[in-house]
Structure formats: structure tokens, C-alpha cells
Design a protein around this motif. Structure first.
Motif, PDB file in Angstrom:
ATOM      1  N   CYS A   1     -38.833  15.481 -38.587  1.00  0.00           N
ATOM      2  CA  CYS A   1     -37.781  15.616 -39.593  1.00  0.00           C
ATOM      3  C   CYS A   1     -37.828  17.040 -40.144  1.00  0.00           C
ATOM      4  O   CYS A   1     -38.913  17.545 -40.470  1.00  0.00           O
TER       5      CYS A   1
ATOM      6  N   TRP B   1     -40.789   9.270 -45.437  1.00  0.00           N
ATOM      7  CA  TRP B   1     -40.456   8.489 -44.251  1.00  0.00           C
ATOM      8  C   TRP B   1     -40.327   7.022 -44.658  1.00  0.00           C
ATOM      9  O   TRP B   1     -41.222   6.463 -45.303  1.00  0.00           O
TER      10      TRP B   1
ATOM     11  N   CYS C   1     -35.780   9.572 -42.511  1.00  0.00           N
ATOM     12  CA  CYS C   1     -36.480  10.617 -43.237  1.00  0.00           C
ATOM     13  C   CYS C   1     -35.604  11.049 -44.416  1.00  0.00           C
ATOM     14  O   CYS C   1     -34.371  11.015 -44.321  1.00  0.00           O
TER      15      CYS C   1
ATOM     16  N   GLN D   1     -33.171  14.873 -37.831  1.00  0.00           N
ATOM     17  CA  GLN D   1     -34.251  14.149 -37.180  1.00  0.00           C
ATOM     18  C   GLN D   1     -34.176  14.402 -35.691  1.00  0.00           C
ATOM     19  O   GLN D   1     -33.089  14.539 -35.136  1.00  0.00           O
TER      20      GLN D   1
END
Lengths: 114, 112
Positions: B23, B34, B91, B6
Motif C-alpha cells: 500500500c 490494514w 489499506c 494498492q
């Protein structure tokens, strides 16, 4: 929508002891997964148990699943200080576009004292 | 090993700003997610994507949008950040052979 509820919310034990965490859920599932999260970090997948399985082992981890009671337990044997983390169960009840949509519980915070 | 990264570990933004969280995964997974994580609420799904340019709303999509222009990259966009979007954003990438989600390290976003 919250499906899994972990119990207890927090657990403190000494190194070498076993830790047991429970998860209850509401609807039929395809599988149930356990994840670990160290403080302020991402989640790490620990183990997956499918709805037709009753017990599964991975190293010091043992997971059971009782679909009649809609519950699962995670047992960590011979705990170590490094096991200190939050543990989440996640249920896969809905499959969409070839993927399991996971619903996570609120977690059990485990503290293992040296 | 699957790697999900990320763009930021910590981010501080002001109310009304447009915020991009990125991500990237390196395993050629088709499905990416997410989530936001808040104390006492666990992880809640914001959006997921099942292929390039394809997306589905999760449980709490309001105030968010997503972009998936390339298979390895899934972006979460806060069009106009608000204080109630202060949270940890996670993520994940999905391995359909093992039914496992692999998570990034998370971005802790503070909106002032």
C-alpha cells in the motif's frame, strides 16, 4: 469487536426518493463517520460528526447524532442511481498514537432504481 | 486529492505461500492501516502503523505481519497463507487534521 450496527441491512428505493440509514453503537465516542463503498471497491469518506454536534450537512447528505441514544442517521435526499452502494458507519471511541481507531459496522446496502 | 494505491486488485495464491500486499500513500500521512473485509463481519483492523518502523496490533493480527520501512509504504505480509485468509484487504491512510481515513481500492485475495 463490533461497535456500530446499521439498520436496515438493505434498502431499495426509486430515484428521487430519500434514503435513511441508521447506526447504533455501544460505547461513548469521539466522533462518528459515514463511508460509502461501491461494489468491490475501497471506502470513500462521506461525513464526520463529532460527539458535541447534533446535525451536519454536506450536499444531499444530512447526518444526525444522538449521543443519549447512542445512534446516528444518514439521510440522502433526492437519491440518484449513482448513490447505489453500501454505506458504513464507523465510530471513533479509542484514540491511540494520535489516531482514531475506527470500528466499522456491517453496512447498509442501498439500491436506487432509475 | 489524497491517493492511496494498492499493489494488486486481485490475487490468487496457494496455501502455504508467502504473500505480500503493498500500500502506498502520497500525502505524507504518519498513520496507516490494514483491514480485512468479510461479508457479515464488516471491516476488521489487522494492524496499524503510526510511524516508520512503528506498528500496533489491531483486532485480528494472527497470521499476519506488517512492514513500514518508508513513510509512504505499508506492507501486509501473510507468512503462510491459509484458505481462511481469503478476503478483501483494504489499506487506509489517516489525515490527523480532519480525522479522516482514505482508503485504497482494495485487494481481493483468494487462497486455494
Amino acid at each position: 469487536s463490533q461497535q456500530g450496527e446499521e439498520d436496515p441491512q438493505a434498502l431499495s428505493i426509486q430515484e428521487g426518493e430519500n434514503a435513511t440509514m441508521n447506526c447504533s453503537y455501544k460505547t461513548s465516542i469521539n466522533n462518528l463517520q459515514w463511508y460509502r463503498q461501491n461494489s468491490g471497491r475501497g471506502l470513500v469518506h462521506l461525513i464526520l460528526i463529532r460527539s458535541n454536534e447534533r446535525e451536519k450537512h454536506s450536499g444531499r447528505l444530512r447526518v444526525t447524532l444522538d449521543t443519549s441514544k447512542k445512534s446516528s442517521s444518514l439521510l440522502i435526499t433526492a437519491s440518484r442511481a449513482a448513490d447505489t452502494a453500501s454505506y458504513f458507519c464507523a465510530t471513533a471511541a479509542i484514540r491511540s498514537y494520535n489516531t482514531d481507531k475506527l470500528i466499522f459496522g456491517t453496512g447498509t446496502r442501498l439500491q436506487v432504481f432509475p | 486529492d489524497v491517493k492511496v494505491t494498492q499493489s494488486s486488485r486481485y490475487l490468487v495464491k496457494r496455501t502455504g505461500e508467502k504473500v505480500f500486499l503493498e500500500c502506498v500513500q502520497d500525502m505524507d500521512h504518519e498513520n496507516m492501516f490494514w483491514y480485512r473485509q468479510d461479508p457479515g463481519l464488516g471491516l476488521r483492523l489487522i494492524y496499524f502503523s503510526y510511524d516508520v518502523k512503528m506498528k500496533e496490533k489491531g483486532d485480528i493480527p494472527e497470521g499476519y505481519s506488517v512492514s513500514r520501512e518508508k513513510k509512504e509504504r505499508f506492507s501486509l505480509i501473510l507468512e503462510s497463507a491459509s484458505t481462511n485468509q481469503t478476503s478483501m484487504y483494504l489499506c487506509a491512510s489517516y489525515d490527523r487534521y480532519t480525522d479522516t481515513q482514505y482508503f485504497g481500492p482494495g485487494t481481493r485475495l483468494t487462497v486455494l
